[in-house]
Design a protein around this motif. Structure first.
Motif, PDB file in Angstrom:
ATOM      1  N   ILE A   1       0.835  -1.205   0.000  1.00  0.00           N
ATOM      2  CA  ILE A   1       0.000   0.000   0.000  1.00  0.00           C
ATOM      3  C   ILE A   1       0.866   1.250   0.000  1.00  0.00           C
ATOM      4  CG2 ILE A   1      -1.787   1.311   1.203  1.00  0.00           C
ATOM      5  CD1 ILE A   1      -2.780  -1.436   0.245  1.00  0.00           C
ATOM      6  N   ILE A   2       0.588   2.121  -0.979  1.00  0.00           N
ATOM      7  CA  ILE A   2       1.256   3.417  -1.057  1.00  0.00           C
ATOM      8  C   ILE A   2       0.176   4.485  -1.083  1.00  0.00           C
ATOM      9  CG2 ILE A   2       2.686   4.952  -2.459  1.00  0.00           C
ATOM     10  CD1 ILE A   2       4.093   2.419  -3.513  1.00  0.00           C
ATOM     11  N   PHE A   3       0.240   5.414  -0.149  1.00  0.00           N
ATOM     12  CA  PHE A   3      -0.673   6.547  -0.166  1.00  0.00           C
ATOM     13  C   PHE A   3      -0.030   7.669  -0.974  1.00  0.00           C
ATOM     14  CE2 PHE A   3      -2.587   4.250   3.291  1.00  0.00           C
ATOM     15  CZ  PHE A   3      -3.931   4.522   3.135  1.00  0.00           C
ATOM     16  N   LEU A   4      -0.812   8.231  -1.892  1.00  0.00           N
ATOM     17  CA  LEU A   4      -0.389   9.341  -2.741  1.00  0.00           C
ATOM     18  C   LEU A   4      -1.374  10.467  -2.467  1.00  0.00           C
ATOM     19  CD1 LEU A   4       1.362  10.484  -5.026  1.00  0.00           C
ATOM     20  CD2 LEU A   4      -0.168   9.325  -6.654  1.00  0.00           C
ATOM     21  N   THR A   5      -0.935  11.488  -1.749  1.00  0.00           N
ATOM     22  CA  THR A   5      -1.877  12.439  -1.158  1.00  0.00           C
ATOM     23  C   THR A   5      -1.309  13.846  -1.052  1.00  0.00           C
ATOM     24  OG1 THR A   5      -3.243  12.798   0.814  1.00  0.00           O
ATOM     25  CG2 THR A   5      -1.089  11.780   1.160  1.00  0.00           C
ATOM     26  N   VAL A   6      -2.194  14.799  -0.830  1.00  0.00           N
ATOM     27  CA  VAL A   6      -1.781  16.184  -0.574  1.00  0.00           C
ATOM     28  C   VAL A   6      -1.542  16.431   0.910  1.00  0.00           C
ATOM     29  CG1 VAL A   6      -2.962  17.126  -2.591  1.00  0.00           C
ATOM     30  CG2 VAL A   6      -4.146  17.063  -0.386  1.00  0.00           C
ATOM     31  N   HIS A   7      -1.920  15.484   1.752  1.00  0.00           N
ATOM     32  CA  HIS A   7      -1.822  15.676   3.202  1.00  0.00           C
ATOM     33  C   HIS A   7      -0.386  15.505   3.691  1.00  0.00           C
ATOM     34  CE1 HIS A   7      -6.156  15.804   3.547  1.00  0.00           C
ATOM     35  NE2 HIS A   7      -6.235  14.705   2.828  1.00  0.00           N
ATOM     36  N   SER A   8       0.158  16.592   4.216  1.00  0.00           N
ATOM     37  CA  SER A   8       1.523  16.545   4.741  1.00  0.00           C
ATOM     38  C   SER A   8       1.566  16.513   6.265  1.00  0.00           C
ATOM     39  CB  SER A   8       2.334  17.733   4.213  1.00  0.00           C
ATOM     40  OG  SER A   8       1.738  18.954   4.613  1.00  0.00           O
ATOM     41  N   ASP A   9       0.422  16.461   6.905  1.00  0.00           N
ATOM     42  CA  ASP A   9       0.346  16.411   8.360  1.00  0.00           C
ATOM     43  C   ASP A   9       0.917  15.081   8.867  1.00  0.00           C
ATOM     44  OD1 ASP A   9      -0.663  15.864  11.022  1.00  0.00           O
ATOM     45  OD2 ASP A   9      -2.066  17.517  10.714  1.00  0.00           O
ATOM     46  N   PRO A  10       1.857  15.114   9.812  1.00  0.00           N
ATOM     47  CA  PRO A  10       2.447  13.880  10.343  1.00  0.00           C
ATOM     48  C   PRO A  10       1.414  12.900  10.917  1.00  0.00           C
ATOM     49  CG  PRO A  10       3.718  15.774  11.074  1.00  0.00           C
ATOM     50  CD  PRO A  10       2.484  16.313  10.394  1.00  0.00           C
ATOM     51  N   ASP A  11       0.276  13.402  11.393  1.00  0.00           N
ATOM     52  CA  ASP A  11      -0.763  12.505  11.906  1.00  0.00           C
ATOM     53  C   ASP A  11      -1.311  11.605  10.804  1.00  0.00           C
ATOM     54  OD1 ASP A  11      -0.507  13.457  14.493  1.00  0.00           O
ATOM     55  OD2 ASP A  11      -2.139  14.916  14.279  1.00  0.00           O
ATOM     56  N   PHE A  12      -1.430  12.136   9.591  1.00  0.00           N
ATOM     57  CA  PHE A  12      -1.868  11.312   8.466  1.00  0.00           C
ATOM     58  C   PHE A  12      -0.822  10.252   8.128  1.00  0.00           C
ATOM     59  CE2 PHE A  12      -4.846  14.823   7.437  1.00  0.00           C
ATOM     60  CZ  PHE A  12      -6.000  14.074   7.275  1.00  0.00           C
ATOM     61  N   VAL A  13       0.430  10.657   8.136  1.00  0.00           N
ATOM     62  CA  VAL A  13       1.509   9.702   7.849  1.00  0.00           C
ATOM     63  C   VAL A  13       1.461   8.563   8.866  1.00  0.00           C
ATOM     64  CG1 VAL A  13       4.001   9.364   7.616  1.00  0.00           C
ATOM     65  CG2 VAL A  13       2.964  11.517   6.836  1.00  0.00           C
ATOM     66  N   ARG A  14       1.370   8.909  10.129  1.00  0.00           N
ATOM     67  CA  ARG A  14       1.315   7.880  11.182  1.00  0.00           C
ATOM     68  C   ARG A  14       0.103   6.966  11.033  1.00  0.00           C
ATOM     69  NH1 ARG A  14       3.943  11.962  14.149  1.00  0.00           N
ATOM     70  NH2 ARG A  14       2.033  13.065  14.711  1.00  0.00           N
ATOM     71  N   ALA A  15      -1.056   7.552  10.723  1.00  0.00           N
ATOM     72  CA  ALA A  15      -2.278   6.750  10.562  1.00  0.00           C
ATOM     73  C   ALA A  15      -2.135   5.759   9.403  1.00  0.00           C
ATOM     74  CB  ALA A  15      -3.490   7.657  10.333  1.00  0.00           C
TER      75      ALA A  15
END
Length: 135
Positions: free
Chosen positions: A78-92
Motif C-alpha cells: 500500500i502506497i498513499f499518494l496524497t496532498v496531506h503533509s500532516d504527520p498525523d496522516f503519515v502515522r495513521a
C-alpha cells in the motif's frame, strides 16, 4: 517476466491520467477507481501487487478502505499518494500497514522510486518541503 500489477484510487480523474501515464510504461495498471468503497471491492477482486491510493475520497476514505482490506487479509503493498503533509496522516497510514507515503506535488520525482522501494519491502516517505506544503 510479468509486469507488477497496480491498482490506482483517486477521486480526481485528471490526476489519475497523469499517474497512469507515469506508471503505464513500467507497470500493468489493473484497475482505476474513484472512491473508497470501489477501492475495497477492486482490491479484493483484483489482488494487485501494489495499491496506490489517495486519502481523501468519497463514500469511504483511503485510510478506511485500506484498513478494511487489511482486515480481509489483502497482502498488496500500500502506497498513499496524497496532498496531506500532516504527520498525523503519515502515522495513521503507516499504522494500518502502508509501506509508502508520497506527497502529490512530488509524484513525478517519488512515485516510481516509492513503488520500487515498496516492492523491496522498504518504507518510502516523500520529503515534505515547506514550499510544497503551501501548494
Amino acid at each position: 517476466m510479468n509486469k507488477v500489477r497496480i491498482l490506482l484510487a483517486d477521486d480526481h480523474p485528471q490526476f489519475l491520467e497523469i499517474v497512469e501515464r507515469l506508471l503505464g510504461p513500467t507497470f500493468e495498471i489493473v484497475g482505476i477507481v474513484g472512491e473508497g468503497h470501489a477501492l475495497l471491492e477492486a482490491g479484493l477482486i483484483l489482488n494487485p501487487d501494489v495499491i496506490v491510493t489517495d486519502i481523501s475520497m468519497p463514500v469511504m476514505n483511503g485510510i478506511e478502505a485500506v484498513d478494511e482490506l487489511r482486515k480481509a487479509n489483502c497482502t498488496s503493498k500500500i502506497i498513499f499518494l496524497t496532498v496531506h503533509s500532516d504527520p498525523d496522516f503519515v502515522r495513521a497510514c503507516l499504522a494500518i500497514g502502508a509501506i509508502g507515503y508520497i506527497f502529490k506535488p512530488r509524484v513525478a520525482v517519488d512515485l516510481l522510486a516509492g513503488i520500487r522501494e515498496a516492492l523491496a519491502d522498504h518504507l518510502f516517505i516523500s520529503r515534505f518541503d515547506i514550499e510544497e506544503s503551501c501548494v
